[in-house]
Design an enzyme around this catalytic site. Structure first.
Site, short mmCIF file in Angstrom:
data_model
loop_
_atom_site.label_atom_id
_atom_site.label_comp_id
_atom_site.label_asym_id
_atom_site.label_seq_id
_atom_site.Cartn_x
_atom_site.Cartn_y
_atom_site.Cartn_z
N GLY A 1 47.64 20.82 12.13
CA GLY A 1 47.54 21.23 13.53
C GLY A 1 46.11 21.33 14.02
O GLY A 1 45.86 21.80 15.11
N SER A 2 45.15 20.86 13.22
CA SER A 2 43.75 20.94 13.63
C SER A 2 43.35 19.75 14.51
O SER A 2 42.25 19.70 15.03
CB SER A 2 42.85 20.98 12.41
N GLU B 1 46.92 11.09 5.79
CA GLU B 1 47.59 11.99 4.83
C GLU B 1 48.47 11.20 3.87
O GLU B 1 49.56 11.63 3.51
CB GLU B 1 48.43 13.02 5.58
N LYS C 1 43.66 16.50 13.35
CA LYS C 1 43.24 15.35 12.55
C LYS C 1 44.24 14.20 12.59
O LYS C 1 43.85 13.04 12.55
CB LYS C 1 42.90 15.77 11.11
N SER C 2 45.52 14.53 12.73
CA SER C 2 46.50 13.44 12.79
C SER C 2 46.50 12.75 14.15
O SER C 2 46.74 11.54 14.24
CB SER C 2 47.90 13.97 12.51
N HIS D 1 43.14 21.94 8.71
CA HIS D 1 44.48 22.41 8.36
C HIS D 1 45.50 21.69 9.24
O HIS D 1 45.13 21.00 10.19
CB HIS D 1 44.56 23.93 8.53
#
Lengths: 265, 289, 280
Positions: free
Chosen positions: C44-45, C167, C47-48, C42
């Site tokens: 804020g996990s 994304e 991943k970015s 999600h």
């Protein structure tokens, strides 16, 4: 509502002038600005006029676009004319009515100076009407390259200009969008006393600043990720090509210069 | 508040060489309490329709009726503020409109522009924050210190605090993760039911349209291509597919299943629950192939 | 498929300045050559943050990242970026050039590629993303999906071995999303690219070779799409979703239709229903 502001600039039509190298156009403009001051009698002004209209004709730009460029400065031209008309003394007195005195020399000077203005504006707007902003940037970058030796950041300036040009339409769309969102929240941009109107701009400007900073940051990251590390060692994709027509055009201007020198009084 | 568009046409930059027709002959009725989904591809004209719903754009032909107000071209349209107070718009990426120093000031900005007292506006701000699922502790924070999802909710709260009768939502969940998307859509639906709002959802998502809307309008190339209830719209799914549009996953699945099993279910099912029951019953009975 | 790691992360930790929590905590995994890896989680996990680390836009506080055999350090970062192309989320904020061709050429200019070769590479990579018709187009006349395809062409022109989609489809409409994914799928098959797609679109992840689920800055689970989607409710608790075919399969099971496994595509599920249930 924002779209209207940008057009009136570049007019995309095929013409000899459009196809010229931006460098030759820039050189011609700079030279023209200098030599127009050589004109000081009817014959030299006639030469300048002939040259200007010849160039306008070659460009095929419709008159209304030229008029668009002239409109904002027409009052300035008129004002200079009147200033010269009333305050230059010399020659025969042509008109005398109480405190207002108009001399022959006043008319002459008034006409000459406003004509000079007029031709300058026409020729410079011809540049923006027939050359895309990015071409002008490329032209300037190449012409200014010698300044690199003096540590003038030519590449950086050119990159900044081209990125600004790239983002103008994006920012226009964004402005339009935020404006509408704030109108929907009860802001009135177009009416009310001036104080209120200035206040109304804040809800527009702050979001624009915030998003522009965010864009700038993301763009910087994207540029870095694509290997951008300054101007050194970079090659250029956009190429300028100097053709016969460019040499001919510069030659024509040199001939005009010589004629002006011969015929000026 | 009833809204109706009749034969609305809008041209951008009318009477210039750049003139372009964005929508034409658009007639849509939105009685009070309707949940209407406006669907179409990018460039189909749905955002142009949206901007007519609170007079951000005035039609170049035709009439827009918003409650008692009639908005037409070639006439002075007065009291647009009244209209705008009644119709709240949540634009795409609404967090881009935040500008105040604190969350509270930003939320009360709209209501106070429309003449609500500061005290009342602040009370509404608290109420609106609760609705969007945020706590009061963020009231004094700067909206720019919040996470993306929180900013979105604050911006939505700013629209809700205007107490609109009609809520127009332009892709309100774009860019959110699945949980955020679901929460926001459910929140709007609850509000729609509780306050008897008219809700107009502009979306690409056939799922959301099938799930929440009672009326669907499909736009294509500036015109209304189809309108009706979800069941009506999706009962001929192949037609939509031919038009280059999606159908909800459930409907698509039913199509594939019907094709494979060479059967036809009695009707089109719009939820997994209903479809699975129907299929279970069908398979229980046994399918003759 | 040979399982040769092209990127390895070893005990990577990262913390943004002024933040108490780790954005990434003790992350260890390999990415294999030629695979399509989806990193999901999600907002804020973490991943970015992962994308920024892989490209050397940020460096880990602890742990080691190796890309194409090179340790990711400040000295190596420019060499690594040549191997690793990135497509970001916002289509507008990565479009540098004033026209499509200029934008694709931007990376080539940075590498100092001679002009004649640039022209060829620009045309070639635009052809690969089916945008060769738009050479002289300005960005504000393009759709989001078209801009992202130009961004991909810009990456391809540098012929990297890895492409990261950060994304890249999340701001697009369904049509744009499909365009972009289709292009990437084709490219991967033709050019032996390694694709890392960071996403919260589970339908997109379902088509990957492998999925890594991130939660609170840590690797929560790693596995094939089948394995990951059998997590079911657990994924929803993590703020994610499950693909439609898994969802409806579950509903069928609850209604007493016997299904032996999870189906990741509707076609498989329909076929299963057809074979096992319609010949009574």
């Amino acid at each position: 509502m924002m779209e209207k502001m940008i057009f009136g600039r570049y007019v995309p039509i095929p013409s000899v002038i459009h196809k010229m190298d931006p460098r030759s156009k820039l050189i011609i403009i700079f030279l023209f600005v200098a030599i127009i001051f050589l004109a000081n009698n009817w014959i030299t002004y006639a030469l300048i006029a002939l040259y200007t209209f010849f160039m306008l004709g070659l460009s095929k730009v419709p008159f209304r676009f030229l008029y668009g460029g002239l409109k904002p400065v027409i009052w300035l031209v008129l004002f200079t004319f009147l200033l010269q008309l009333f305050f230059t003394k010399g020659g025969n007195l042509v008109f005398d009515w109480g405190p207002i005195e108009i001399y022959e020399e006043g008319i002459r000077m008034g006409l000459f100076i406003s004509l000079r203005f007029f031709f300058l504006i026409l020729i410079t707007s011809l540049l923006t009407l027939t050359t895309t902003p990015i071409e002008i940037t490329d032209g300037l970058e190449t012409l200014l390259t010698p300044l690199k030796k003096l540590r003038f950041p030519v590449h950086e300036m050119a990159l900044m200009m081209s990125i600004s040009l790239r983002f103008i339409p994006t920012l226009m769309q964004e402005t339009d969008k935020i404006m509408k969102a704030q109108i929907a929240r009860g802001v009135e941009f177009a009416s009310g006393p001036i104080k209120e109107r200035i206040k109304a701009v804040i809800p527009l400007l702050i979001p624009l600043f915030v998003s522009s900073f965010k864009r700038a940051e993301e763009l910087a990251i994207a540029m870095e990720a694509r290997g951008y590390r300054g101007g050194e060692g970079r090659t250029k994709y956009r190429q300028l090509s100097w053709r016969m027509i460019d040499t001919l055009q510069v030659g024509l201007l040199v001939i005009l210069t010589i004629l002006l020198i011969i015929f000026r009084s | 508040m009833d809204i109706s568009l009749s034969q609305v046409e809008y041209r951008y930059q009318a009477n210039t060489p750049f003139e372009r027709i964005a929508i034409q002959d658009v007639s849509i009725d939105i009685p009070t309490g309707t949940y209407l989904a406006l669907i179409g591809h990018t460039g189909s004209g749905k955002s142009t329709v949206l901007q007519h719903l609170n007079a951000l754009l005035v039609p170049t032909e035709g009439t827009v009726k918003i409650g008692e107000h009639e908005i037409k071209s070639h006439q002075k349209n007065k009291n647009l503020r009244e209209v705008r107070q009644k119709v709240g718009i949540v634009f795409q990426f609404p967090e881009h409109q935040l500008f105040e120093e604190t969350v509270e000031k930003d939320i009360i900005f709209g209501p106070m522009n429309f003449g609500v007292s500061e005290k009342e506006a602040k009370a509404r701000a608290r109420e609106a924050l609760k609705q969007v699922g945020l706590g009061e502790e963020i009231l004094e924070k700067s909206p720019f210190d919040l996470s993306g999802g929180q900013m979105r909710r604050v911006a939505i709260a700013g629209v809700l605090a205007m107490n609109p009768d009609v809520l127009v939502l332009d892709e309100p969940t774009a860019g959110l993760d699945p949980r955020g998307r679901n929460e926001i859509m459910e929140m709007f639906y609850t509000l729609h039911k509780k306050r008897n709002l008219s809700t107009i959802l502009v979306t690409h998502s056939m799922e959301d349209a099938a799930k929440y809307a009672d009326q669907i309008v499909i736009m294509q190339r500036g015109r209304v291509m189809k309108k009706g209830t979800p069941t009506e719209i999706f009962s001929s799914p192949s037609e939509l597919v031919k038009m280059g549009l999606d159908v909800p996953e459930v409907v698509r699945f039913q199509m594939k299943l019907e094709q494979k099993l060479s059967v036809k279910l009695d009707k089109v099912y719009l939820s997994i629950e209903e479809l699975s029951s129907a299929v279970a019953e069908l398979l229980g009975r046994g399918v003759r192939t | 498929m040979t399982k040769k790691p092209i990127i390895s992360l070893n005990d990577v930790c990262f913390q943004y300045d002024g933040q108490d929590n780790y954005a990434l905590h003790s992350v260890t995994f390999d990415i294999y050559e030629g695979e399509w890896l989806a990193i999901v989680g999600h907002n804020g996990s973490g991943k970015s943050t992962m994308a920024k680390l892989l490209n050397g836009l940020q460096f880990p506080n602890q742990g080691k990242i190796t890309v194409c055999g090179l340790p990711l350090t400040e000295e190596n970062v420019w060499d690594i970026r040549k191997q690793l192309g990135m497509v970001f989320q916002n289509p507008d904020n990565q479009f540098v050039g004033t026209t499509v061709e200029d934008d694709v050429a931007f990376g080539l200019e940075n590498m100092g590629i001679p002009r004649e070769e640039m022209v060829l590479r620009v045309q070639d990579s635009l052809k690969k993303v089916k945008m060769e018709q738009f050479l002289y187009q300005e960005p504000h006349h393009l759709s989001g999906g078209q801009k992202q395809r130009v961004a991909i062409a810009g990456v391809l022109a540098l012929s990297p071995s890895i492409i990261i989609l950060d994304e890249a489809t999340s701001m697009l409409d369904p049509r744009g999303r499909e365009e972009v994914l289709e292009v990437v799928r084709d490219l991967k098959n033709e050019n032996r690219l390694t694709v890392i797609s960071i996403t919260h679109d589970l339908e997109e992840a379902a088509k990957a070779d492998r999925i890594i689920v991130m939660n609170k800055g840590e690797v929560y689970r790693e596995g094939t799409p089948e394995e990951i989607f059998s997590m079911d409710e657990e994924l929803i608790k993590l703020g994610l979703d499950i693909p439609f075919s898994v969802k409806i399969g579950k509903a069928f099971r609850q209604k007493g239709i016997d299904l032996p496994k999870h189906y990741l595509t509707e076609e498989e599920l329909v076929t299963e229903l057809w074979t096992s249930h319609s010949h009574k």
